[in-house]
Design a protein around this motif. Structure first.
Motif, PDB file in Angstrom:
ATOM      1  N   GLU A  22       0.852  -1.183   0.000  1.00 14.78           N
ATOM      2  CA  GLU A  22       0.000   0.000   0.000  1.00 14.78           C
ATOM      3  C   GLU A  22       0.887   1.232   0.000  1.00 14.78           C
ATOM      4  OE1 GLU A  22      -3.423   0.253   2.568  1.00 14.78           O
ATOM      5  OE2 GLU A  22      -3.102  -1.831   3.123  1.00 14.78           O
ATOM      6  N   LYS A  23       0.506   2.215  -0.761  1.00 14.68           N
ATOM      7  CA  LYS A  23       1.262   3.453  -0.813  1.00 14.68           C
ATOM      8  C   LYS A  23       1.008   4.243   0.467  1.00 14.68           C
ATOM      9  CE  LYS A  23       2.354   7.238  -3.773  1.00 14.68           C
ATOM     10  NZ  LYS A  23       2.421   7.717  -5.111  1.00 14.68           N
ATOM     11  N   SER A  24       2.077   4.813   1.015  1.00 23.92           N
ATOM     12  CA  SER A  24       1.937   5.638   2.213  1.00 23.92           C
ATOM     13  C   SER A  24       1.166   6.904   1.883  1.00 23.92           C
ATOM     14  CB  SER A  24       3.308   5.997   2.769  1.00 23.92           C
ATOM     15  OG  SER A  24       3.995   4.838   3.153  1.00 23.92           O
ATOM     16  N   ASP A  25       0.415   7.386   2.855  1.00 21.72           N
ATOM     17  CA  ASP A  25      -0.462   8.539   2.672  1.00 21.72           C
ATOM     18  C   ASP A  25      -0.062   9.631   3.670  1.00 21.72           C
ATOM     19  OD1 ASP A  25      -2.554  10.354   2.534  1.00 21.72           O
ATOM     20  OD2 ASP A  25      -4.130   8.847   2.729  1.00 21.72           O
ATOM     21  N   ALA A  26       0.722  10.607   3.187  1.00 23.63           N
ATOM     22  CA  ALA A  26       1.203  11.683   4.055  1.00 23.63           C
ATOM     23  C   ALA A  26       0.054  12.518   4.619  1.00 23.63           C
ATOM     24  CB  ALA A  26       2.189  12.571   3.306  1.00 23.63           C
ATOM     25  N   ALA A  27      -1.021  12.691   3.861  1.00 25.76           N
ATOM     26  CA  ALA A  27      -2.175  13.466   4.356  1.00 25.76           C
ATOM     27  C   ALA A  27      -2.817  12.755   5.540  1.00 25.76           C
ATOM     28  CB  ALA A  27      -3.187  13.693   3.243  1.00 25.76           C
ATOM     29  N   HIS A  28      -2.947  11.437   5.440  1.00 19.47           N
ATOM     30  CA  HIS A  28      -3.471  10.661   6.570  1.00 19.47           C
ATOM     31  C   HIS A  28      -2.475  10.713   7.731  1.00 19.47           C
ATOM     32  CE1 HIS A  28      -4.444   6.735   8.677  1.00 19.47           C
ATOM     33  NE2 HIS A  28      -5.517   7.475   8.840  1.00 19.47           N
ATOM     34  N   GLY A  29      -1.191  10.657   7.418  1.00 21.17           N
ATOM     35  CA  GLY A  29      -0.155  10.755   8.443  1.00 21.17           C
ATOM     36  C   GLY A  29      -0.217  12.075   9.193  1.00 21.17           C
ATOM     37  N   LYS A  30      -0.526  13.141   8.467  1.00 22.71           N
ATOM     38  CA  LYS A  30      -0.664  14.454   9.113  1.00 22.71           C
ATOM     39  C   LYS A  30      -1.807  14.437  10.125  1.00 22.71           C
ATOM     40  CE  LYS A  30      -1.158  19.373   8.192  1.00 22.71           C
ATOM     41  NZ  LYS A  30      -1.264  20.427   7.179  1.00 22.71           N
ATOM     42  N   SER A  31      -2.910  13.807   9.770  1.00 23.89           N
ATOM     43  CA  SER A  31      -4.036  13.736  10.726  1.00 23.89           C
ATOM     44  C   SER A  31      -3.665  12.868  11.930  1.00 23.89           C
ATOM     45  CB  SER A  31      -5.308  13.248  10.046  1.00 23.89           C
ATOM     46  OG  SER A  31      -5.218  11.890   9.696  1.00 23.89           O
ATOM     47  N   LEU A  32      -2.922  11.792  11.698  1.00 19.04           N
ATOM     48  CA  LEU A  32      -2.481  10.939  12.808  1.00 19.04           C
ATOM     49  C   LEU A  32      -1.454  11.651  13.688  1.00 19.04           C
ATOM     50  CD1 LEU A  32      -2.075   7.559  10.902  1.00 19.04           C
ATOM     51  CD2 LEU A  32      -3.871   8.139  12.559  1.00 19.04           C
ATOM     52  N   TYR A  33      -0.678  12.526  13.093  1.00 16.28           N
ATOM     53  CA  TYR A  33       0.353  13.268  13.808  1.00 16.28           C
ATOM     54  C   TYR A  33      -0.250  14.151  14.907  1.00 16.28           C
ATOM     55  CZ  TYR A  33       4.583  16.114  14.511  1.00 16.28           C
ATOM     56  OH  TYR A  33       5.671  16.760  15.055  1.00 16.28           O
ATOM     57  N   ALA A  34      -1.530  14.409  14.834  1.00 13.79           N
ATOM     58  CA  ALA A  34      -2.198  15.211  15.865  1.00 13.79           C
ATOM     59  C   ALA A  34      -1.952  14.624  17.255  1.00 13.79           C
ATOM     60  CB  ALA A  34      -3.694  15.303  15.580  1.00 13.79           C
ATOM     61  N   GLN A  35      -1.863  13.303  17.361  1.00 15.25           N
ATOM     62  CA  GLN A  35      -1.607  12.681  18.664  1.00 15.25           C
ATOM     63  C   GLN A  35      -0.177  12.951  19.148  1.00 15.25           C
ATOM     64  OE1 GLN A  35      -1.649   8.283  18.598  1.00 15.25           O
ATOM     65  NE2 GLN A  35      -1.464   8.430  16.381  1.00 15.25           N
ATOM     66  N   CYS A  36       0.721  13.295  18.249  1.00 18.80           N
ATOM     67  CA  CYS A  36       2.109  13.599  18.603  1.00 18.80           C
ATOM     68  C   CYS A  36       2.259  15.031  19.101  1.00 18.80           C
ATOM     69  CB  CYS A  36       3.029  13.391  17.393  1.00 18.80           C
ATOM     70  SG  CYS A  36       2.888  11.784  16.602  1.00 18.80           S
ATOM     71  N   ARG A  37       1.319  15.889  18.691  1.00 13.22           N
ATOM     72  CA  ARG A  37       1.430  17.327  18.951  1.00 13.22           C
ATOM     73  C   ARG A  37       1.346  17.705  20.430  1.00 13.22           C
ATOM     74  NH1 ARG A  37       1.995  21.252  15.390  1.00 13.22           N
ATOM     75  NH2 ARG A  37       1.835  20.744  13.202  1.00 13.22           N
ATOM     76  N   SER A  38       0.944  16.793  21.284  1.00 16.84           N
ATOM     77  CA  SER A  38       0.952  17.138  22.706  1.00 16.84           C
ATOM     78  C   SER A  38       2.393  17.278  23.217  1.00 16.84           C
ATOM     79  CB  SER A  38       0.183  16.104  23.524  1.00 16.84           C
ATOM     80  OG  SER A  38       0.759  14.828  23.369  1.00 16.84           O
ATOM     81  N   CYS A  39       3.346  16.683  22.504  1.00 10.30           N
ATOM     82  CA  CYS A  39       4.756  16.775  22.910  1.00 10.30           C
ATOM     83  C   CYS A  39       5.692  17.292  21.823  1.00 10.30           C
ATOM     84  CB  CYS A  39       5.263  15.406  23.357  1.00 10.30           C
ATOM     85  SG  CYS A  39       4.435  14.767  24.824  1.00 10.30           S
ATOM     86  N   HIS A  40       5.312  17.169  20.559  1.00 17.15           N
ATOM     87  CA  HIS A  40       6.189  17.519  19.443  1.00 17.15           C
ATOM     88  C   HIS A  40       5.518  18.523  18.513  1.00 17.15           C
ATOM     89  CE1 HIS A  40       9.071  14.205  20.120  1.00 17.15           C
ATOM     90  NE2 HIS A  40       8.006  13.474  20.435  1.00 17.15           N
TER      91      HIS A  40
END
Length: 123
Positions: A22-40
């Motif tokens: 499956e091709k990686s999806d950076a747009a989906h990754g950006k939405s998932l990255y929201a969980q990282c934003r509490s620290c990064h």
């Protein structure tokens, strides 16, 4: 002729199926990255180090961030493969690191986050 056909059929049945990549999806990754934003954040250090230009960067190499001794001694470079292993279970790859995060179970989600991280460049 039947023997050759039988061998061909057997080879098809015994051969491992090709795994669909499956091709990686950076747009989906950006939405998932929201969980990282509490620290990064991508652009500046916070509780955790900034993520711009993280792909290819040596772990614990930002001069203006205080890393755990474990991360400093890890010797890692943040390749997509090492990021995948770290995001799956941070404490398993770098025991004693300061990141209090259990990990991301789904390989596709990790791949998408890594694809997003690859888009983040420092100004």
């Amino acid at each position: 002729m039947r023997i050759i056909a039988s061998f061909a059929l057997a080879a098809i049945l015994v051969a491992p199926p090709a795994l669909a990549q499956e091709k990686s999806d950076a747009a989906h990754g950006k939405s998932l990255y929201a969980q990282c934003r509490s620290c990064h954040t991508p652009e500046e250090n916070s509780v955790g180090p900034k993520h711009c230009d993280v792909i290819g960067r040596k772990a614990a190499s930002l001069p203006d961030y205080q890393y755990s001794p474990a991360m400093t001694k890890s010797g890692l470079t943040w390749t997509p493969e090492n990021l995948d292993r770290f995001l799956q279970k941070p404490a398993a790859l770098v025991p004693g690191n300061y990141m209090p995060f259990a990990g991301i179970a789904k390989a596709k989600d990790r791949a998408d986050i890594i694809a997003y991280l690859a888009t983040l460049h420092c100004s």
